[in-house]
Motif scaffolding. Sequence first.
Motif, PDB file in Angstrom:
ATOM      1  N   LEU A  52       0.831  -1.212   0.000  1.00  0.00           N
ATOM      2  CA  LEU A  52       0.000   0.000   0.000  1.00  0.00           C
ATOM      3  C   LEU A  52       0.862   1.258   0.000  1.00  0.00           C
ATOM      4  N   SER A  53       1.806   1.312   0.936  1.00  0.00           N
ATOM      5  CA  SER A  53       2.772   2.398   1.005  1.00  0.00           C
ATOM      6  C   SER A  53       2.114   3.774   0.868  1.00  0.00           C
ATOM      7  N   VAL A  54       2.267   4.397  -0.294  1.00  0.00           N
ATOM      8  CA  VAL A  54       1.773   5.769  -0.445  1.00  0.00           C
ATOM      9  C   VAL A  54       0.309   5.811  -0.933  1.00  0.00           C
ATOM     10  N   ASP A  55      -0.274   4.630  -1.132  1.00  0.00           N
ATOM     11  CA  ASP A  55      -1.630   4.567  -1.690  1.00  0.00           C
ATOM     12  C   ASP A  55      -2.693   4.630  -0.594  1.00  0.00           C
ATOM     13  N   ILE A  56      -2.590   5.622   0.259  1.00  0.00           N
ATOM     14  CA  ILE A  56      -3.578   5.810   1.334  1.00  0.00           C
ATOM     15  C   ILE A  56      -3.928   7.301   1.428  1.00  0.00           C
TER      16      ILE A  56
END
Length: 437
Positions: free
Chosen positions: A222-226
């Motif tokens: 997910l990393s930056v996909d929030i």
Amino acid sequence: MDKPSKIAPPKGKLGVLLPGLGAVSTTFMAGVELVRKGKAQPVGSLTQMGTIRLGKRTDARSPLIKKFVPLAELKDLTFGGWDIFKDNAYQSAANAGVLNPQDLEKVKPFLSTIKPMKAAFDHDFVKMIDGPNIKKGKNKYELALQIKEDIANFRKTSRASRLVTCWCGSTESFVKPEEVHSTPEKFIEAMKSNHPEIAPSMLYAWASITSGVPYANGAPNLSVDIPALQTLAHDHNVPICGKDFKTGQTLMKTILAPGFKARMLGLDGWFSTNILGNRDGEVLEDPGSFKTKEESKLSVLEYILQPKLYPQLYGKLFHKVRINYYPPRGDNKEGWDNIDIFGWLGYPMQIKVDFLCRDSILAAPIVLDLVLFLDLAQRAGMRGIQEWLSFYFKSPMTAPGLYPEHDLFIQSMKLKNTLRWMKGEDLITHLGQEYYD
Ligand SMILES: NC(=O)c1ccc[n+]([C@@H]2O[C@H](COP(=O)([O-])OP(=O)(O)OC[C@H]3O[C@@H](n4cnc5c(N)ncnc54)[C@H](O)[C@@H]3O)[C@@H](O)[C@H]2O)c1
């Protein structure tokens, strides 16, 4: 957003920060240096070898992309990174075994100077590996602040005028977006309370964005996909993109599937299996990391084929993806696809693909292009999710409620039209009626 009114020139050095000094990142850095020394060609890199058509087909205007938009030059790139192992980039590249010893020898002095900073690591997220080069801190917030300090120090010591971060670390265990990922405030609270759903890759993303540094995510984490980090990217004028470099089997899928669909050929099944023996393969032996990768690989066909629009052709498609860790192959993966298609009157046919690919050879030019395009985007005043870079990803990030484009040819058109739009050139629709007036 409006067309950028002006794009700041790429003055000074561009620092590239790489969490994860493994196969992909060392192959990328070694390749850049070999190209700089005139000992190799940057094959696979759109920014280095691609051209862009402008105006009508009869205008004969097709400049190199790097001449059309102001990109940083390879000579101005400088590198830094983090890893849980202490190996410098030369040792790590030798261990990864992607490039042959002769090529590595040519760049040994350069790679040997790149030593990893201590990593923010959590064994719960990557169960198959452990290393000694790890930061210590009271909580995840402290670790994130230490990464920010690393970034500030690197900016100073490298004398880079601009920076870009590209996550090339291992695939982390599957995490679903939750309440703690929803706003910047909740995210900070969650880092402070060591919430289990805050992954190390998110700490690097938070530190980069809040330091004004663009961030690309090469893994399916997910990393930056929030939302929390996307809001921050907006507020800090930082472009971001992800997830999961589109190489190997998925690249083939997004080349083949749009063709079947364009010709209205049906699909009963698509079975994909891989053998690979690098560290990435070892990490993916863990079911948590595999689930993250599987989600990323499976979604591609669903979006390209649109079974809801074409139930007779794709409504019953059986899609299976397998990854098997097989050490003798090292980085030289073999990916098999068995594709059960059907044609006129439902008559069945089969296609077999056996792709003997080199994963990191396919991924390295993607890292280069992403770094250069993210830097360009920032200089053009673009921020937040950069959907035009979907071209490079297995699970492209999009605005909420928008389905991702997976078709490589739509992605390529989107990318090139974005460059034309940035420079105020006409977009190309391929209508072409004007040639017959
Ligand atoms: N090679 C490809 O074609 C390809 C394609 C798509 C995605 N990816 C993804 O790119 C990533 C890198 O691939 P690779 O083949 O270089 O893997 P690799 O295992 O060779 O390198 C990853 C490195 O990250 C380090 N690492 C793990 N957690 C870290 C952390 N928290 N902080 C800093 N370093 C950390 C590991 O020690 C390792 O050296 C993987 O997530 C992989 O799934 C690779």
